[in-house]
Design a protein around this motif. Structure first.
Motif, PDB file in Angstrom:
ATOM      1  N   GLU A 131       0.821  -1.208   0.000  1.00 13.87           N
ATOM      2  CA  GLU A 131       0.000   0.000   0.000  1.00 13.87           C
ATOM      3  C   GLU A 131       0.857   1.260   0.000  1.00 13.87           C
ATOM      4  O   GLU A 131       0.391   2.333  -0.403  1.00 13.87           O
ATOM      5  N   SER A 148       1.137   3.045  -3.294  1.00 18.87           N
ATOM      6  CA  SER A 148      -0.035   3.695  -3.892  1.00 18.87           C
ATOM      7  C   SER A 148      -0.429   4.962  -3.145  1.00 18.87           C
ATOM      8  O   SER A 148      -1.523   5.489  -3.349  1.00 18.87           O
ATOM      9  N   THR A 207      -0.585   8.888  -2.280  1.00 21.76           N
ATOM     10  CA  THR A 207      -0.568  10.122  -3.066  1.00 21.76           C
ATOM     11  C   THR A 207      -0.274  11.278  -2.121  1.00 21.76           C
ATOM     12  O   THR A 207      -0.178  11.098  -0.915  1.00 21.76           O
ATOM     13  N   SER A 255       4.286  11.702  -0.795  1.00 24.34           N
ATOM     14  CA  SER A 255       4.077  10.285  -1.098  1.00 24.34           C
ATOM     15  C   SER A 255       5.365   9.594  -1.528  1.00 24.34           C
ATOM     16  O   SER A 255       5.625   8.446  -1.152  1.00 24.34           O
ATOM     17  N   GLU A 300       7.119   6.426   0.369  1.00 25.17           N
ATOM     18  CA  GLU A 300       7.423   5.140  -0.258  1.00 25.17           C
ATOM     19  C   GLU A 300       8.884   4.761  -0.039  1.00 25.17           C
ATOM     20  O   GLU A 300       9.197   3.601   0.241  1.00 25.17           O
ATOM     21  N   SER A 327      -3.330   7.883   2.023  1.00 26.15           N
ATOM     22  CA  SER A 327      -3.637   6.484   1.733  1.00 26.15           C
ATOM     23  C   SER A 327      -5.062   6.395   1.203  1.00 26.15           C
ATOM     24  O   SER A 327      -5.807   7.392   1.190  1.00 26.15           O
ATOM     25  N   ASP A 370      -2.836  11.804  -8.577  1.00 27.32           N
ATOM     26  CA  ASP A 370      -1.849  10.968  -9.264  1.00 27.32           C
ATOM     27  C   ASP A 370      -0.423  11.294  -8.847  1.00 27.32           C
ATOM     28  O   ASP A 370       0.529  10.848  -9.490  1.00 27.32           O
ATOM     29  N   GLN A 394       2.983  10.951  -7.183  1.00 30.00           N
ATOM     30  CA  GLN A 394       3.731   9.814  -6.641  1.00 30.00           C
ATOM     31  C   GLN A 394       5.159  10.275  -6.335  1.00 30.00           C
ATOM     32  O   GLN A 394       5.692  11.083  -7.043  1.00 30.00           O
TER      33      GLN A 394
END
Length: 699
Positions: free
Chosen positions: A558, A561, A563, A567, A571, A649, A697, A699
Motif C-alpha cells: 500500500e 499507492s 498520493t 508520497s 514510499e 492512503s 496521481d 507519486q
C-alpha cells in the motif's frame, strides 16, 4: 568492607540485636518490640511500609539446623546490616523472596549432601543442584531465580565471612542455561473487549444503581447491632414479663402488616426474631406456639431480618428480592458489600491509570473537585502515594486526574466504610466484612487488601455477575474466553487502558474524548505527578500500534499507492523499513521484535485519520508555532490541507470524500442554512476538492 564491620557480624555479637535497627518502621511500630537476631521467627510486618503488602514471617525453624545461622546472617545483612560494596538495600518483599529461595537450596543441600556446609560447596555440588533444578522445575524463569538466589551467598561473601560460598557460581559453565524470554514486549494480558465492556457496565450498575440498597442494608445492620447491645445492657433491669409483651406485640405487628418472619427453609429464626425485638433468645421459648401461628399466617423470608424495600432497578424491575444475612448466599450483605468494593476497584483502576499499590493507598477525603463559575463540577483529582520509580520506600504523594465515574466510586467506598464491622478505617480498600458472622475486617496488620485478595475478589465479581444472569435468564453476562471465565488481575487494567488510548486516532485527543474529559490537559493527568506515571505505557502501545500498521502497509504494497506531496518520500522510507524487517511475504507478529525494528529504523511515518504524516521538522506546520525541535509531529494540530509532509492512503482519501458528501448533504437541506454557514461550507468543499484533485496521481 572494613574489618570492624565484619567483626560486628560475628554470632556472639548478634544474638540480641534488633533485625530492623537500620530500617524505617511503619507508624505505630517500636523497634524494641521487633524480632532479634537470636529468635527463630522474624515477623516482617513492622517494616512493611505499603498498606497492601502481606505481613510475612521468616521462619528459621524450617531451615536445617546446620544452615540456619548462615541464612539468618544473610537476611540480617539484607535487612539492616553492612551491605557488601555495590549492593543496594533490598525491599522487605525481596528479602522474603530471597529467604524462601535460599532455603530451597539449603534444604536440598542438607538432603543430598548431608553435613556439607555452604563454605564447602564446590563445583560438583553446584552442577548437581543445576541438574536437580532442570528435573524439578519446568519453568525456566523459576530455575533462573533459584540459581540467582544461590549467587547471593557469593555476592555477600565479605559480610557473611566464613559462612559464605567460596566460589562464584557464574564461573561454572554448567551453571547457566540459554535464557529464552517468551514474555514479549508486555507479558500482562489485555482484557478482551467483550469482557471489558460487560465488566464496566456491571461495575457501573453496582456503583450507580445498586449501591444505595447495599449501603442501606449495611446501615440497617449496624443500627440493629447497636440496638442489640443496648438491649443486652438493659435486659437485667427490665421488669418481669416485659420481654413477653414485646414478643407478642412484634408478632401481632407482623400479622397485621403481612410482614414475613425472619428465617429460612420455612422455619422462623428465633435468634433473628430476638435481635429484631431486642430481647434474649431464651425468652422466645415461652411463645413457640404464637411464633408458629404467625409464621403460618405471613410466611418466613431470608430477607425479613433487615426488612429493606429494594429501590434499585434493572430493566425497570427491582434488581433483588431483598438482602439476607446468611453469608454464604449471593444476596447477603456480606457478599454484596464485597462485590460493591470490587466494582469500585474496576472503575477506579480503569479510569485513573493508577497501579494497584497506588489504588490501595486511597484514603478518605482523597478526592478534590474543581467547579466552574456556575458551581458545576468539571474536574476530579485524587491523591495517593506512588512507589514505583521512587526513592522513598514509604512512597511519595502523587495526584491523578480521574473520571467522574471513578470519583463516584470513591464516594461510595467512603460511605461503605461508615458501616464497616469492627471499627472505622480511612483506608478505602481495607477488607470489608459486614453482616452476620463477620470476623475482623483486616487480617494481620495490613491496612489494605493484598494483591492476591483483590485478584480473588475481582474474579468473584465476575462469577457473581454470571450466576446472577443465569438465575434470571439474562443475556448480558460477562462472556467466557476460549471456553473459560476470563481470569482478571489488577495489572490488566493499566495495560487495557493504554491499549484503548493508543489504538484510537489522535492519541491524547482520543483519550480525552473516550473518557469524557473536557480537555487534553485532563488526559495528561493520567501520568500523575510521579515518575511512575502512565504515559510511558501509552507511548509504548502507540509505538506498537504504529509499527503494526506500517508493516501491514508494506506487506500489502500500500505504500506504493500513496498520493500527496510527501508520497514519494513515504514510499522510500517504508521500502527501507521493509528491507530492514526482512520481509518474505509475512508480517512480523512478535511485539518485542516489532518494537525493536521500528525503534532502530523508525521511518517517521505516522498514519492518521485524515492524512499519513511523513515527518520532516523543517516543513512541519504543526510545530511552527511552538518552535520546538522534537522529532515527532503534533497530530492534534495537524494541517493536512496545507502541510507538505502529507501523504494520502486510500483510507485517508475515503475520509475526505465522506466529508465532502456530508457537506453536500448539508447544503441540500431544506430550509436552507444561513448564508454565512453556506459560504463556509462551500469554501471547505472547494478546498477539499482541489486538495484531492491536485494529489490524485502524485507519486
Amino acid at each position: 568492607m572494613t574489618e570492624t564491620a565484619v567483626r560486628a557480624l560475628e554470632p556472639t555479637g548478634l544474638e540480641d540485636i534488633h533485625i530492623f535497627h537500620g530500617r524505617r518502621l511503619r507508624p505505630g511500630s517500636q523497634l524494641a518490640e521487633t524480632a532479634r537476631f537470636g529468635e527463630d521467627r522474624w515477623p516482617l510486618a513492622p517494616a512493611v511500609l505499603q498498606g497492601q503488602e502481606r505481613a510475612l514471617t521468616l521462619r528459621f525453624d524450617t531451615v536445617p539446623p546446620l544452615h540456619r545461622t548462615v541464612l539468618k546472617r544473610f537476611c540480617y545483612i539484607a535487612l539492616s546490616g553492612p551491605l557488601p560494596p555495590g549492593e543496594i538495600r533490598p525491599s522487605i518483599v525481596s528479602v522474603a523472596t530471597y529467604f524462601y529461595s535460599i532455603r530451597s537450596f539449603l534444604k536440598w543441600l542438607d538432603e543430598s549432601h548431608g553435613g556439607c556446609e555452604v563454605s564447602r560447596v564446590d563445583t560438583e555440588i553446584l552442577e548437581d543442584y543445576q541438574r536437580y533444578l532442570l528435573g524439578r522445575h519446568r519453568s525456566q524463569p523459576r530455575r533462573l531465580h533459584l540459581r540467582c538466589a544461590v549467587g547471593l551467598l557469593w555476592r555477600y561473601r565479605h559480610s557473611l565471612g566464613p559462612d559464605a560460598l567460596r566460589l562464584d557460581p557464574n564461573s561454572i559453565a554448567a551453571w547457566s542455561e540459554p535464557y529464552i524470554d517468551r514474555r514479549g514486549e508486555n507479558s500482562t494480558a489485555r482484557i478482551p473487549e467483550e469482557v471489558h465492556s460487560r465488566l464496566l457496565v456491571w461495575a457501573q450498575r453496582f456503583v450507580d444503581d445498586f449501591s444505595s440498597d447495599i449501603l442501606a442494608a449495611a446501615q440497617r445492620w449496624e443500627a440493629l447491632q447497636r440496638r442489640r447491645s443496648r438491649s443486652e445492657a438493659a435486659r437485667t433491669r427490665a421488669p418481669r414479663g416485659q420481654a413477653q409483651r414485646q414478643i407478642l406485640d412484634y408478632l401481632d405487628d407482623c400479622v397485621r402488616t403481612g410482614r414475613p418472619l425472619p428465617g429460612s427453609g420455612g422455619q422462623p429464626s428465633f435468634a433473628a426474631i430476638a435481635r429484631n425485638i431486642g430481647c434474649g433468645r431464651k425468652a422466645l421459648d415461652l411463645q413457640r406456639d404464637a411464633i408458629s401461628s404467625a409464621a403460618e399466617a405471613v410466611g418466613v423470608s431470608e430477607h425479613a431480618y433487615l426488612g429493606l424495600a429494594i429501590e434499585g432497578c434493572i430493566d425497570a424491575q427491582p434488581w433483588l428480592e431483598g438482602v439476607s444475612l446468611d453469608p454464604i448466599r449471593d444476596d447477603s450483605i456480606t457478599v454484596l458489600t464485597q462485590m460493591l468494593q470490587a466494582a469500585c476497584y474496576v472503575l477506579i483502576a480503569f479510569l485513573s491509570g493508577m497501579r494497584d499499590s497506588e489504588v490501595k493507598h486511597l484514603r478518605r477525603g482523597c478526592v478534590s473537585t474543581e467547579r466552574d463559575g456556575n458551581g458545576a463540577p468539571y474536574r476530579w483529582k485524587v491523591s495517593s502515594l506512588a512507589f514505583k520509580g521512587e526513592t522513598e520506600d514509604a512512597g511519595v504523594p502523587a495526584t491523578w486526574v480521574i473520571g467522574e465515574s471513578a470519583a463516584r466510586a470513591i464516594d461510595v467506598l467512603e460511605k461503605v466504610h461508615q458501616y464497616r464491622a469492627h471499627g472505622r478505617t480511612d483506608w478505602l480498600f481495607a477488607s470489608i466484612k459486614t453482616g452476620q458472622g463477620a470476623g475482623l475486617g483486616v487480617r494481620g496488620r495490613n491496612e489494605a487488601m493484598t494483591l492476591a485478595g483483590t485478584n480473588l475478589q475481582l474474579n468473584r465479581f465476575i462469577a457473581w455477575v454470571n450466576e446472577y444472569c443465569a438465575a434470571r435468564g439474562r443475556n448480558d453476562s460477562i462472556p467466557d474466553v476460549d471456553g473459560s471465565p476470563w481470569r482478571l488481575t489488577t495489572r490488566q487494567f493499566r495495560r487495557t487502558l493504554a491499549w484503548y488510548i493508543a489504538r484510537r486516532p489522535g492519541g491524547a485527543i482520543a483519550g480525552a474524548i473516550a473518557y469524557r474529559h473536557h480537555s487534553v490537559q485532563m488526559f495528561e493527568g493520567y501520568a500523575g505527578t510521579s515518575d511512575s506515571g502512565f504515559r510511558a505505557e501509552v507511548e509504548a502501545e502507540e509505538a506498537l500500534a504504529r509499527g503494526e500498521h506500517l508493516l501491514a502497509m508494506i506487506d500489502k504494497h500500500e505504500h506504493a499507492s500513496l498520493t500527496g506531496p510527501a508520497s514519494g518520500e513515504a514510499e522510500r522510507r517504508l521500502s527501507e523499513l521493509g528491507k530492514q524487517a526482512g520481509f518474505g511475504g509475512t508480517v512480523t507478529t512478535d511485539p518485542r521484535r516489532l518494537l525493536r525494528i521500528t525503534s532502530r529504523h523508525d521511518p517517521a511515518v505516522y498514519p492518521g485519520k485524515y492524512a499519513t504524516c511523513v515527518y520532516n521538522h523543517a516543513k512541519a506546520l504543526c510545530r511552527s508555532r511552538t518552535g520546538t525541535t522534537t522529532d515527532t509531529p503534533d497530530l492534534t494540530d495537524c494541517k493536512p490541507l496545507t502541510c507538505s509532509n502529507v501523504a494520502l492512503s486510500a483510507e485517508n482519501r475515503a475520509v475526505w470524500q465522506a466529508e465532502m458528501d456530508t457537506i453536500e448533504a448539508d447544503l441540500s437541506t431544506q430550509p436552507l442554512l444561513p448564508p454565512l454557514m453556506v459560504d463556509r461550507l462551500e469554501k471547505r468543499r472547494e478546498q477539499i476538492h482541489h486538495f484531492l484533485h491536485r494529489h490524485e496521481d502524485s507519486q
